[in-house]
Scaffold this motif. Structure first.
Motif, short mmCIF file in Angstrom:
data_model
loop_
_atom_site.label_atom_id
_atom_site.label_comp_id
_atom_site.label_asym_id
_atom_site.label_seq_id
_atom_site.Cartn_x
_atom_site.Cartn_y
_atom_site.Cartn_z
N SER A 171 5.75 -1.61 -33.36
CA SER A 171 6.26 -1.86 -34.71
C SER A 171 5.24 -1.58 -35.80
O SER A 171 5.61 -1.27 -36.94
N SER A 172 3.96 -1.68 -35.50
CA SER A 172 2.93 -1.45 -36.52
C SER A 172 2.66 0.02 -36.77
O SER A 172 1.96 0.37 -37.72
N VAL A 173 3.20 0.89 -35.93
CA VAL A 173 2.94 2.33 -36.06
C VAL A 173 3.92 2.95 -37.05
O VAL A 173 5.14 2.91 -36.85
N LEU A 174 3.38 3.52 -38.12
CA LEU A 174 4.20 4.20 -39.12
C LEU A 174 4.57 5.61 -38.66
O LEU A 174 5.71 6.04 -38.78
N ALA A 175 3.56 6.32 -38.18
CA ALA A 175 3.74 7.71 -37.77
C ALA A 175 2.57 8.07 -36.86
O ALA A 175 1.56 7.37 -36.82
N CYS A 176 2.73 9.17 -36.15
CA CYS A 176 1.65 9.66 -35.28
C CYS A 176 1.16 11.00 -35.79
O CYS A 176 1.94 11.84 -36.22
N GLY A 177 -0.15 11.17 -35.75
CA GLY A 177 -0.72 12.48 -36.08
C GLY A 177 -0.79 13.30 -34.80
O GLY A 177 -1.15 12.78 -33.75
#
Length: 207
Positions: A171-177
């Motif tokens: 849930s804390s992950v906004l997006a992945c690079g």
């Protein structure tokens, strides 16, 4: 106005790009935009990176563009002048962070342990890059950090089509690079259709 966090969360994947030729900036931007990924983190690891950012910003004013691998205040200044929306650093350098805060530009610094997260929070940051994600313990480490700290993360480094779902499920992950959809080799060879297909596949996978 849409915040950076909202934009990142909507995109889910941010292409991390090493570009070797400024003339590739426009076809690259077109491949990203036309295939549903109107964003780019151009790393300052190549000589033409700043000029590529300028060209992409001019041609695609609505794109979300960041500069990556920012290590010095001079690179911050050059990035701002080039028109970036945000700045990404591989590690947590308080001097660089404070300089960005003073300049009014968003910075997402790299962290990979509790002490660095707390130092970033002490400076008022709540969106951090978890880097290098896989070598630093991957999903397990990120879950442990997320259980303790009220911050958002953008994991980068070893993220691929095979594990991006695992990261995005936190849930804390906004997006992945990620770099897998923007291989420098395809850019150098001018294979924009192939690159576009990779971008489209990544977008469809996370949506």
């Amino acid at each position: 106005m849409t915040t950076l966090n909202e934009q990142l969360a909507k995109l889910k994947v941010i292409p991390v790009i090493a570009i070797n030729n400024v003339e590739h900036a426009i076809p690259l931007g077109r491949a990203l935009v036309e295939n549903g990924m109107p964003c780019a983190e151009i790393t300052l690891r190549t000589e033409c990176a700043i000029d590529a950012i300028k060209a992409m910003r001019e041609a695609f004013p609505e794109m979300l563009i960041g500069s990556g691998t920012v290590l010095t205040n001079e690179q911050v200044d050059a990035s701002i002048e080039a028109g970036v929306d945000f700045i990404v650093s591989p590690g947590f350098n308080p001097r660089t962070v404070q300089y960005c805060i003073d300049k009014g530009v968003a910075i997402v610094p790299g962290v990979n342990n509790p002490s660095l997260v707390e130092q970033a929070m002490e400076m008022g940051l709540r969106t951090l890059k978890f880097f290098p994600a896989e070598p630093s313990g991957g999903v397990g480490m990120l879950k442990a950090l997320s259980a303790v700290y009220p911050v958002n993360f953008m994991p980068t480094g070893g993220v691929s089509l095979n594990n991006v779902d695992d990261y995005l499920s936190i849930s804390s992950v906004l997006a992945c690079g990620g770099t897998w959809m923007v291989p420098t080799k395809l850019m150098d060879e001018g294979k924009w259709d192939e690159l576009g297909a990779l971008v489209k596949a990544a977008v469809e996978h996370v949506n």
